[in-house]
Design a protein around this motif. Structure first.
Motif, mmCIF file in Angstrom:
data_model
loop_
_atom_site.group_PDB
_atom_site.id
_atom_site.type_symbol
_atom_site.label_atom_id
_atom_site.label_comp_id
_atom_site.label_asym_id
_atom_site.label_seq_id
_atom_site.Cartn_x
_atom_site.Cartn_y
_atom_site.Cartn_z
ATOM 1 N N THR A 144 53.954 -48.352 10.848
ATOM 2 C CA THR A 144 54.246 -48.673 9.451
ATOM 3 C C THR A 144 55.723 -48.950 9.275
ATOM 4 O O THR A 144 56.565 -48.157 9.708
ATOM 5 C CB THR A 144 53.833 -47.484 8.561
ATOM 6 O OG1 THR A 144 52.502 -47.132 8.893
ATOM 7 C CG2 THR A 144 53.899 -47.846 7.090
ATOM 8 N N VAL A 145 56.027 -50.079 8.658
ATOM 9 C CA VAL A 145 57.409 -50.506 8.455
ATOM 10 C C VAL A 145 57.608 -50.699 6.962
ATOM 11 O O VAL A 145 56.861 -51.449 6.341
ATOM 12 C CB VAL A 145 57.632 -51.869 9.162
ATOM 13 C CG1 VAL A 145 59.047 -52.365 8.948
ATOM 14 C CG2 VAL A 145 57.333 -51.759 10.646
ATOM 15 N N SER A 146 58.588 -49.999 6.361
ATOM 16 C CA SER A 146 58.825 -50.290 4.946
ATOM 17 C C SER A 146 60.292 -50.416 4.612
ATOM 18 O O SER A 146 61.155 -49.839 5.283
ATOM 19 C CB SER A 146 58.133 -49.277 4.023
ATOM 20 O OG SER A 146 58.165 -48.007 4.562
ATOM 21 N N GLY A 147 60.554 -51.192 3.567
ATOM 22 C CA GLY A 147 61.908 -51.458 3.127
ATOM 23 C C GLY A 147 61.900 -52.713 2.272
ATOM 24 O O GLY A 147 60.828 -53.193 1.908
ATOM 25 N N VAL A 148 63.073 -53.253 1.962
ATOM 26 C CA VAL A 148 63.071 -54.534 1.238
ATOM 27 C C VAL A 148 62.773 -55.614 2.274
ATOM 28 O O VAL A 148 62.978 -55.398 3.466
ATOM 29 C CB VAL A 148 64.427 -54.792 0.530
ATOM 30 C CG1 VAL A 148 64.644 -53.764 -0.572
ATOM 31 C CG2 VAL A 148 65.577 -54.778 1.507
ATOM 32 N N PRO A 149 62.269 -56.763 1.830
ATOM 33 C CA PRO A 149 61.851 -57.789 2.795
ATOM 34 C C PRO A 149 62.865 -58.069 3.901
ATOM 35 O O PRO A 149 62.489 -58.129 5.072
ATOM 36 C CB PRO A 149 61.620 -59.015 1.916
ATOM 37 C CG PRO A 149 61.128 -58.434 0.630
ATOM 38 C CD PRO A 149 61.929 -57.172 0.444
ATOM 39 N N ASP A 150 64.144 -58.202 3.566
ATOM 40 C CA ASP A 150 65.122 -58.548 4.609
ATOM 41 C C ASP A 150 65.172 -57.508 5.723
ATOM 42 O O ASP A 150 65.219 -57.854 6.907
ATOM 43 C CB ASP A 150 66.524 -58.727 4.006
ATOM 44 C CG ASP A 150 66.518 -59.787 2.910
ATOM 45 O OD1 ASP A 150 65.985 -60.886 3.177
ATOM 46 O OD2 ASP A 150 66.997 -59.506 1.805
ATOM 47 N N THR A 151 65.157 -56.218 5.348
ATOM 48 C CA THR A 151 65.233 -55.178 6.387
ATOM 49 C C THR A 151 63.935 -55.151 7.202
ATOM 50 O O THR A 151 63.963 -55.004 8.418
ATOM 51 C CB THR A 151 65.473 -53.784 5.775
ATOM 52 O OG1 THR A 151 64.411 -53.492 4.881
ATOM 53 C CG2 THR A 151 66.791 -53.706 5.040
ATOM 54 N N ILE A 152 62.801 -55.337 6.515
ATOM 55 C CA ILE A 152 61.516 -55.348 7.228
ATOM 56 C C ILE A 152 61.479 -56.445 8.278
ATOM 57 O O ILE A 152 61.005 -56.256 9.386
ATOM 58 C CB ILE A 152 60.360 -55.615 6.253
ATOM 59 C CG1 ILE A 152 60.160 -54.429 5.344
ATOM 60 C CG2 ILE A 152 59.090 -55.893 7.001
ATOM 61 C CD1 ILE A 152 58.897 -54.528 4.559
ATOM 62 N N ILE A 153 61.973 -57.618 7.901
ATOM 63 C CA ILE A 153 61.900 -58.760 8.810
ATOM 64 C C ILE A 153 62.742 -58.474 10.054
ATOM 65 O O ILE A 153 62.302 -58.708 11.183
ATOM 66 C CB ILE A 153 62.362 -60.045 8.087
ATOM 67 C CG1 ILE A 153 61.375 -60.356 6.955
ATOM 68 C CG2 ILE A 153 62.446 -61.215 9.045
ATOM 69 C CD1 ILE A 153 61.988 -61.141 5.812
ATOM 70 N N GLN A 154 63.946 -57.941 9.862
ATOM 71 C CA GLN A 154 64.790 -57.560 11.006
ATOM 72 C C GLN A 154 64.060 -56.563 11.883
ATOM 73 O O GLN A 154 64.067 -56.644 13.107
ATOM 74 C CB GLN A 154 66.110 -56.917 10.520
ATOM 75 C CG GLN A 154 67.052 -57.895 9.862
ATOM 76 C CD GLN A 154 67.210 -59.174 10.690
ATOM 77 O OE1 GLN A 154 67.412 -59.127 11.898
ATOM 78 N NE2 GLN A 154 67.082 -60.328 10.032
#
Length: 304
Positions: A144-154
């Protein structure tokens, strides 16, 4: 082919577990959203069939195409599901993606004493969690990966880099959401003919189940009466069936602290007794007692 070229031609496949609401957001009205994501990312995107609340979204393509698709999905989810209940956006609510990854690759992702996953968390600022348990009936785990889109993509980029460096070991049994008692009962008529969906339960195996259970319609007859499922057909006479399971596989049937076997007992409604290991034998006796349907189900689940 220069090294850069070969780098770009790597095909990556990423599987994500999504809830109905998320799937609705990704598909969009009349499928417009998913069509746009496919076209703009040039990744292949498939969404598993089935009416269960969870579905698998599979993204395949060059690493670039996959990241473009993931990025579009993350922004889309933020746009549709990140707003507060009154419709007003409350800051930037985090987006969560659940990746489905073969357990044999999760070790490299966690790293020695958790070093790798810590490094990913720190360098991207995303929350990353690797589930301790395997997803049901599979050898895969949810990451599971969560955060704002930019951090998730990284974060997804870094996870993919690790996965590409450490291919899965041994055979992977992919996770299929909803392959549970309800699905087997309620979609037995159609379900078993949809081989792609149910990791290949063939009509022949269904026939075998029907013979084992001594019913010609072990599930089909229940197909239209979901209300009957909790009681199954306790009315029919109880019988017993012996079943041999190889020693080296009995562990997966029992599960951690007996979790798997109790799940099978619950789902099938059968009593299951596992015999002690006998000297010189490579198999254990499993005795299943219950109505014909629950015995067939228990056998199906143990075999699965």
């Amino acid at each position: 082919g220069s090294p850069e070229e070969t780098e770009l031609s790597i095909t990556l496949t990423l599987r994500m577990l999504m809830h109905g609401k998320e799937i609705g957001s990704i598909i969009g009205k009349k499928g417009e959203t998913v069509k746009r994501i496919r076209e703009q990312s040039s990744a292949r995107i498939t969404i598993s069939e089935g009416s269960c609340p969870e579905r698998i979204t599979t993204i395949t393509g060059s690493t670039d195409a996959v990241f473009r698709a993931v990025s579009m999905i993350a922004f889309k989810l933020e746009e549709d599901l990140g707003a507060g209940s009154d419709g007003a956006a409350v800051g930037r609510a985090p987006v969560t993606l659940r990746l489905v990854i073969p357990a044999s690759q999760c070790g490299s992702l966690i790293g020695k004493a958790g070093a790798k996953i810590r490094e990913i968390r720190e360098s991207t600022g995303a929350q990353v969690q690797v589930a301790g348990d395997l997803l049901p009936n599979s050898t895969e785990r949810a990451v599971t990966v969560s955060g704002v889109p930019d951090t998730i993509i990284q974060c997804v980029r870094q996870i993919c880099a690790v996965i590409l460096e450490s291919p899965p070991k041994g055979a992977t049994i992919p996770y299929h959401p909803g392959l549970s008692l309800g699905t087997i009962l309620l979609s037995a008529n159609q379900g078993f003919s949809m081989q792609g969906q149910y990791s290949g339960v063939s009509p022949a195996e269904v026939t075998k189940l029907q013979q084992l259970s001594g019913h010609t319609l072990p599930f089909a007859s229940l197909g239209h009466a979901p209300s009957m499922v909790p009681g199954l057909d306790t009315s029919s006479q109880s019988s017993s069936q012996e079943f041999l399971v190889p020693n080296d596989l009995i562990g997966c049937v029992i599960g951690r602290h007996g979790s798997k076997i109790s799940e099978i007992r619950q789902m099938s409604g059968a009593h299951i007794k596992i015999g002690n290991q006998t000297e010189g034998s490579s198999e254990r006796h499993v005795t299943i007692t219950g109505s014909p349907v629950s015995i067939a189900l228990a056998q199906y689940l143990i075999t699965a």
